[in-house]
Write a protein that holds these residues in place. Structure first.
Motif, PDB file in Angstrom:
ATOM      1  N   MET A   1      20.950  37.477 -56.590  1.00  0.00           N
ATOM      2  CA  MET A   1      21.397  36.923 -55.197  1.00  0.00           C
ATOM      3  C   MET A   1      22.717  36.027 -55.511  1.00  0.00           C
ATOM      4  SD  MET A   1      19.446  35.228 -52.124  1.00  0.00           S
ATOM      5  CE  MET A   1      20.300  34.850 -50.601  1.00  0.00           C
ATOM      6  N   VAL A   2      23.996  36.719 -54.671  1.00  0.00           N
ATOM      7  CA  VAL A   2      25.081  35.679 -54.706  1.00  0.00           C
ATOM      8  C   VAL A   2      24.922  34.263 -53.912  1.00  0.00           C
ATOM      9  CG1 VAL A   2      27.493  35.737 -54.012  1.00  0.00           C
ATOM     10  CG2 VAL A   2      26.459  37.751 -55.064  1.00  0.00           C
ATOM     11  N   SER A   3      25.014  33.091 -54.340  1.00  0.00           N
ATOM     12  CA  SER A   3      24.854  31.806 -53.599  1.00  0.00           C
ATOM     13  C   SER A   3      26.243  31.456 -53.136  1.00  0.00           C
ATOM     14  CB  SER A   3      24.368  30.752 -54.786  1.00  0.00           C
ATOM     15  OG  SER A   3      25.212  30.790 -55.623  1.00  0.00           O
ATOM     16  N   ASN A   4      27.431  31.822 -53.431  1.00  0.00           N
ATOM     17  CA  ASN A   4      28.618  31.475 -52.990  1.00  0.00           C
ATOM     18  C   ASN A   4      29.380  32.498 -52.538  1.00  0.00           C
ATOM     19  OD1 ASN A   4      28.312  28.523 -53.444  1.00  0.00           O
ATOM     20  ND2 ASN A   4      28.783  29.000 -55.640  1.00  0.00           N
ATOM     21  N   PRO A   5      30.336  32.640 -51.645  1.00  0.00           N
ATOM     22  CA  PRO A   5      31.187  33.700 -51.160  1.00  0.00           C
ATOM     23  C   PRO A   5      31.934  34.339 -52.363  1.00  0.00           C
ATOM     24  CG  PRO A   5      31.426  32.078 -49.676  1.00  0.00           C
ATOM     25  CD  PRO A   5      30.563  31.499 -50.712  1.00  0.00           C
ATOM     26  N   ILE A   6      32.032  35.614 -52.513  1.00  0.00           N
ATOM     27  CA  ILE A   6      32.826  36.152 -53.396  1.00  0.00           C
ATOM     28  C   ILE A   6      34.438  35.901 -53.466  1.00  0.00           C
ATOM     29  CG2 ILE A   6      33.873  38.208 -54.553  1.00  0.00           C
ATOM     30  CD1 ILE A   6      31.221  39.668 -53.651  1.00  0.00           C
ATOM     31  N   ARG A   7      35.031  35.276 -54.193  1.00  0.00           N
ATOM     32  CA  ARG A   7      36.586  34.825 -54.164  1.00  0.00           C
ATOM     33  C   ARG A   7      37.416  35.958 -54.468  1.00  0.00           C
ATOM     34  NH1 ARG A   7      37.546  29.324 -55.515  1.00  0.00           N
ATOM     35  NH2 ARG A   7      39.394  29.924 -56.364  1.00  0.00           N
ATOM     36  N   VAL A   8      38.394  35.860 -53.599  1.00  0.00           N
ATOM     37  CA  VAL A   8      39.468  37.214 -53.782  1.00  0.00           C
ATOM     38  C   VAL A   8      39.942  37.167 -55.365  1.00  0.00           C
ATOM     39  CG1 VAL A   8      40.059  37.274 -51.430  1.00  0.00           C
ATOM     40  CG2 VAL A   8      41.493  35.744 -53.025  1.00  0.00           C
ATOM     41  N   THR A   9      40.184  35.982 -56.038  1.00  0.00           N
ATOM     42  CA  THR A   9      40.523  36.011 -57.282  1.00  0.00           C
ATOM     43  C   THR A   9      39.438  36.561 -58.374  1.00  0.00           C
ATOM     44  OG1 THR A   9      39.804  33.681 -57.715  1.00  0.00           O
ATOM     45  CG2 THR A   9      41.988  34.029 -56.812  1.00  0.00           C
ATOM     46  N   SER A  10      38.264  36.596 -58.058  1.00  0.00           N
ATOM     47  CA  SER A  10      37.193  37.052 -58.921  1.00  0.00           C
ATOM     48  C   SER A  10      37.276  38.574 -58.429  1.00  0.00           C
ATOM     49  CB  SER A  10      35.829  36.514 -58.661  1.00  0.00           C
ATOM     50  OG  SER A  10      35.888  34.997 -58.782  1.00  0.00           O
ATOM     51  N   LEU A  11      37.418  39.122 -57.305  1.00  0.00           N
ATOM     52  CA  LEU A  11      37.406  40.320 -57.031  1.00  0.00           C
ATOM     53  C   LEU A  11      38.692  41.105 -57.598  1.00  0.00           C
ATOM     54  CD1 LEU A  11      36.038  42.664 -55.313  1.00  0.00           C
ATOM     55  CD2 LEU A  11      37.195  42.100 -53.420  1.00  0.00           C
ATOM     56  N   ALA A  12      39.864  40.680 -57.451  1.00  0.00           N
ATOM     57  CA  ALA A  12      40.898  41.009 -58.421  1.00  0.00           C
ATOM     58  C   ALA A  12      40.694  41.090 -59.733  1.00  0.00           C
ATOM     59  CB  ALA A  12      42.147  40.069 -57.962  1.00  0.00           C
ATOM     60  N   GLY A  13      39.989  40.224 -60.510  1.00  0.00           N
ATOM     61  CA  GLY A  13      39.696  40.079 -61.712  1.00  0.00           C
ATOM     62  C   GLY A  13      38.841  41.564 -62.205  1.00  0.00           C
ATOM     63  N   GLU A  14      38.017  41.829 -61.076  1.00  0.00           N
ATOM     64  CA  GLU A  14      37.165  42.971 -61.446  1.00  0.00           C
ATOM     65  C   GLU A  14      38.123  44.208 -61.455  1.00  0.00           C
ATOM     66  OE1 GLU A  14      34.022  42.805 -62.722  1.00  0.00           O
ATOM     67  OE2 GLU A  14      34.511  40.729 -62.648  1.00  0.00           O
ATOM     68  N   PHE A  15      38.886  44.472 -60.529  1.00  0.00           N
ATOM     69  CA  PHE A  15      39.706  45.406 -60.568  1.00  0.00           C
ATOM     70  C   PHE A  15      40.417  45.436 -61.766  1.00  0.00           C
ATOM     71  CE2 PHE A  15      38.833  45.642 -55.626  1.00  0.00           C
ATOM     72  CZ  PHE A  15      38.479  46.895 -55.608  1.00  0.00           C
ATOM     73  N   ILE A  16      41.120  44.474 -62.014  1.00  0.00           N
ATOM     74  CA  ILE A  16      41.902  44.456 -63.159  1.00  0.00           C
ATOM     75  C   ILE A  16      41.283  44.660 -64.585  1.00  0.00           C
ATOM     76  CG2 ILE A  16      43.396  42.684 -64.813  1.00  0.00           C
ATOM     77  CD1 ILE A  16      43.864  41.041 -62.130  1.00  0.00           C
ATOM     78  N   LYS A  17      40.114  44.440 -64.677  1.00  0.00           N
ATOM     79  CA  LYS A  17      39.337  44.843 -66.017  1.00  0.00           C
ATOM     80  C   LYS A  17      38.867  46.142 -66.201  1.00  0.00           C
ATOM     81  CE  LYS A  17      36.208  41.261 -65.521  1.00  0.00           C
ATOM     82  NZ  LYS A  17      35.172  40.336 -65.634  1.00  0.00           N
ATOM     83  N   PRO A 184      41.144  33.802 -47.281  1.00  0.00           N
ATOM     84  CA  PRO A 184      42.171  34.552 -48.311  1.00  0.00           C
ATOM     85  C   PRO A 184      41.825  36.078 -48.416  1.00  0.00           C
ATOM     86  CG  PRO A 184      41.064  32.388 -49.067  1.00  0.00           C
ATOM     87  CD  PRO A 184      40.502  32.880 -47.715  1.00  0.00           C
ATOM     88  N   THR A 185      42.670  37.063 -48.568  1.00  0.00           N
ATOM     89  CA  THR A 185      42.679  38.018 -48.776  1.00  0.00           C
ATOM     90  C   THR A 185      43.017  38.836 -49.892  1.00  0.00           C
ATOM     91  OG1 THR A 185      44.574  38.990 -47.387  1.00  0.00           O
ATOM     92  CG2 THR A 185      42.489  38.445 -46.129  1.00  0.00           C
ATOM     93  N   LEU A 186      42.695  40.098 -50.255  1.00  0.00           N
ATOM     94  CA  LEU A 186      43.300  40.939 -51.368  1.00  0.00           C
ATOM     95  C   LEU A 186      43.920  42.155 -51.023  1.00  0.00           C
ATOM     96  CD1 LEU A 186      43.326  41.101 -54.498  1.00  0.00           C
ATOM     97  CD2 LEU A 186      40.876  41.990 -54.534  1.00  0.00           C
TER      98      LEU A 186
END
Length: 193
Positions: A1-17, A184-186
């Motif tokens: 379970m995710v305890s904190n909201p997903i950060r746009v920077t983390s989401l961007a990182g997943e796309f990059i990887k 923040p948005t991505l």
């Protein structure tokens, strides 16, 4: 379970990887604290080439220290210039159009730095225009937008309007939190061919 909201920077990182691999040429257009620069360096490895731009010398010193600690400084080129100069600077270093696999933008100001020194819609659109030309087929551009302050809101609106005008071979996506005011948005821009 995710305890904190997903950060746009983390989401961007997943796309990059999911897109880049060892040996790729990649760019951190707004290096800031260096988190994206490190991610790019770890993904491309010693056979790759990372270019990281920032207008603040303070930011580049922080990044250099992080790169040394991680042992990846030899395949990262730090550039003390604004992102609007990216295309010209990279061309002077022999980087050709259609060869950069990923370009990362994390807009706004340096966390913990001088908030008066921030990206602007005008220079960001110049940088994005250049980024489209540099981007390789199947490459991506990630843009983290911060509309929570007045200049960030203006910049976000300009970027989103610009994205809506993109034509083939580019596809633009916009990811945002729906139940927060001005989060923040991505933006992800893909070059399909």
């Amino acid at each position: 379970m995710v305890s904190n909201p997903i950060r746009v920077t983390s989401l961007a990182g997943e796309f990059i990887k999911s897109v880049i691999k060892p040996g790729d040429i990649v760019v951190d257009a707004t290096a800031g604290t260096g988190q994206d620069t490190l991610l790019l360096a770890e993904c491309t490895g010693a056979s790759g080439c990372v270019y990281a731009f920032d207008i603040q010398e303070e930011a580049l010193k922080i990044i250099q220290d992080k790169l040394v600690i991680k042992g990846v400084e030899s395949f990262v080129t730090l550039i003390h210039q604004g992102h609007e100069t990216m295309k010209e600077v990279l061309e002077s270093k022999g980087v050709m159009n259609n060869t950069v696999k990923a370009i990362v933008f994390n807009l706004g100001y340096l966390p913990g730095g001088d908030h008066r020194v921030a990206t602007s819609g005008t220079t960001t659109l110049m940088a994005l225009d250049g980024a489209l030309k540099l981007l390789a087929p199947q490459g991506i551009i990630t843009v983290c937008l911060y509309p929570g302050h007045s200049e960030g809101l203006r910049e976000s609106e300009k970027v989103l309007n610009w994205c809506e005008s993109l034509e083939k071979p580019f596809v633009a996506h916009h990811f945002q939190t729906l139940n927060r005011k001005l989060p923040p948005t991505l933006v992800i821009i893909q070059r399909m061919r």
